[in-house]
Structures are given as C-alpha cells and as structure tokens.
Design a protein around this motif. Structure first.
Motif, PDB file in Angstrom:
ATOM      1  N   TYR A   4      18.226   7.966   5.105  1.00  0.00           N
ATOM      2  CA  TYR A   4      18.366   9.174   4.303  1.00  0.00           C
ATOM      3  C   TYR A   4      17.924  10.332   5.182  1.00  0.00           C
ATOM      4  O   TYR A   4      16.771  10.404   5.604  1.00  0.00           O
ATOM      5  N   ASN A   5      18.850  11.224   5.489  1.00  0.00           N
ATOM      6  CA  ASN A   5      18.595  12.335   6.399  1.00  0.00           C
ATOM      7  C   ASN A   5      18.641  13.651   5.632  1.00  0.00           C
ATOM      8  O   ASN A   5      19.611  13.918   4.906  1.00  0.00           O
ATOM      9  N   TYR A  58      14.294   9.214   6.549  1.00  0.00           N
ATOM     10  CA  TYR A  58      13.564   8.172   5.848  1.00  0.00           C
ATOM     11  C   TYR A  58      14.427   6.917   5.815  1.00  0.00           C
ATOM     12  O   TYR A  58      15.622   6.985   5.541  1.00  0.00           O
ATOM     13  N   VAL A  59      13.826   5.757   6.053  1.00  0.00           N
ATOM     14  CA  VAL A  59      14.559   4.497   6.071  1.00  0.00           C
ATOM     15  C   VAL A  59      14.235   3.714   4.800  1.00  0.00           C
ATOM     16  O   VAL A  59      13.064   3.431   4.509  1.00  0.00           O
ATOM     17  N   ALA A  60      15.298   3.368   4.071  1.00  0.00           N
ATOM     18  CA  ALA A  60      15.183   2.536   2.866  1.00  0.00           C
ATOM     19  C   ALA A  60      15.776   1.166   3.164  1.00  0.00           C
ATOM     20  O   ALA A  60      16.812   1.070   3.824  1.00  0.00           O
ATOM     21  N   GLU A  61      15.129   0.136   2.662  1.00  0.00           N
ATOM     22  CA  GLU A  61      15.638  -1.214   2.903  1.00  0.00           C
ATOM     23  C   GLU A  61      16.869  -1.533   2.068  1.00  0.00           C
ATOM     24  O   GLU A  61      17.724  -2.291   2.507  1.00  0.00           O
ATOM     25  N   TYR A  66      16.754   3.467  -2.517  1.00  0.00           N
ATOM     26  CA  TYR A  66      17.233   4.845  -2.359  1.00  0.00           C
ATOM     27  C   TYR A  66      17.594   5.447  -3.719  1.00  0.00           C
ATOM     28  O   TYR A  66      17.212   6.580  -4.027  1.00  0.00           O
ATOM     29  N   THR A  67      18.310   4.687  -4.538  1.00  0.00           N
ATOM     30  CA  THR A  67      18.736   5.175  -5.848  1.00  0.00           C
ATOM     31  C   THR A  67      17.535   5.464  -6.742  1.00  0.00           C
ATOM     32  O   THR A  67      17.498   6.488  -7.428  1.00  0.00           O
ATOM     33  N   GLU A  68      16.552   4.584  -6.711  1.00  0.00           N
ATOM     34  CA  GLU A  68      15.347   4.828  -7.504  1.00  0.00           C
ATOM     35  C   GLU A  68      14.638   6.084  -7.023  1.00  0.00           C
ATOM     36  O   GLU A  68      14.159   6.897  -7.827  1.00  0.00           O
ATOM     37  N   TYR A  69      14.561   6.272  -5.719  1.00  0.00           N
ATOM     38  CA  TYR A  69      13.954   7.496  -5.182  1.00  0.00           C
ATOM     39  C   TYR A  69      14.687   8.725  -5.718  1.00  0.00           C
ATOM     40  O   TYR A  69      14.058   9.672  -6.207  1.00  0.00           O
ATOM     41  N   LEU A  95      23.338  10.303   3.480  1.00  0.00           N
ATOM     42  CA  LEU A  95      22.893   8.913   3.442  1.00  0.00           C
ATOM     43  C   LEU A  95      23.778   8.133   4.400  1.00  0.00           C
ATOM     44  O   LEU A  95      25.010   8.208   4.318  1.00  0.00           O
ATOM     45  N   MET A  96      23.140   7.394   5.297  1.00  0.00           N
ATOM     46  CA  MET A  96      23.878   6.628   6.301  1.00  0.00           C
ATOM     47  C   MET A  96      23.423   5.181   6.268  1.00  0.00           C
ATOM     48  O   MET A  96      22.275   4.888   5.956  1.00  0.00           O
ATOM     49  N   GLU A  97      24.340   4.293   6.623  1.00  0.00           N
ATOM     50  CA  GLU A  97      24.037   2.867   6.700  1.00  0.00           C
ATOM     51  C   GLU A  97      23.928   2.460   8.155  1.00  0.00           C
ATOM     52  O   GLU A  97      24.765   2.840   8.972  1.00  0.00           O
TER      53      GLU A  97
END
Length: 100
Positions: A4-5, A58-61, A66-69, A95-97
């Motif tokens: 997440y940038n 920020y890095v989400a697993e 991410y959606t909850e954030y 948002l990038m994968e």
C-alpha cells in the motif's frame, strides 16, 4: 503480499512538520492497527512536482488485512492528516501486489 503506497506532495512550508508527525505519530498509529507487517518512508528526489514528495509504504500479508485497514482504521487516520495539513498537500494512494 500487498504494498500500500501513499505518495504525498507537500508544500515546502509543511514538509518538515509533516515528516516529524509521520515518524512520531502517524506511522506508529498505522502500524499499531496490526494490519501491516512492515513499512518504509521514502523521499522522492527527482519529482517533477513543486514542493516536497514522499512515499509512505506499508506491507500487508493479505487482502483481508488491507481491506480491514481501509474499512476500520483509514477514515480516522486520513481525517487527522487532512485536518493537520489542510490545503498543504495532495495524496495519491495505490495498492500493488508483489510479483517476485
């Protein structure tokens, strides 16, 4: 894993105050949500824009983290940013994968 940038272009007059606030307050608050496993803060040195440009990453697993954030935490955290630095920045969020 997702990245997440948040890219922010700040007025010169807000840059120093914003940087201190990010490091001391905002990033710790974002990380305290438990939705991200790591973060980094970068300064763009070749920005074509006027002002000072930074990227907070920020890095989400998982997409669920991410959606909850975004659903639970982001509205209040972004409202604080908007209140403190009103009319002194623009922000772009992506948002990038991770591919490899």
């Amino acid at each position: 894993m997702l990245l997440y940038n948040v890219t922010l272009i700040l007025d010169d007059t807000a840059a120093e105050e914003w940087l201190q606030w990010m490091q001391e307050t905002h990033i710790p608050e974002v990380m305290a949500t438990g939705m991200f496993v790591s973060h980094r803060l970068l300064k763009v040195i070749d920005s074509p824009n006027e002002g000072v440009t930074y990227c907070a990453q920020y890095v989400a697993e998982t997409m669920e983290n991410y959606t909850e954030y975004q659903d639970v935490y982001a509205p209040n955290l972004q409202a604080d940013l908007n209140e403190r630095f009103k009319n002194r920045f623009v922000a772009y969020r992506t948002l990038m994968e991770f591919v490899s």
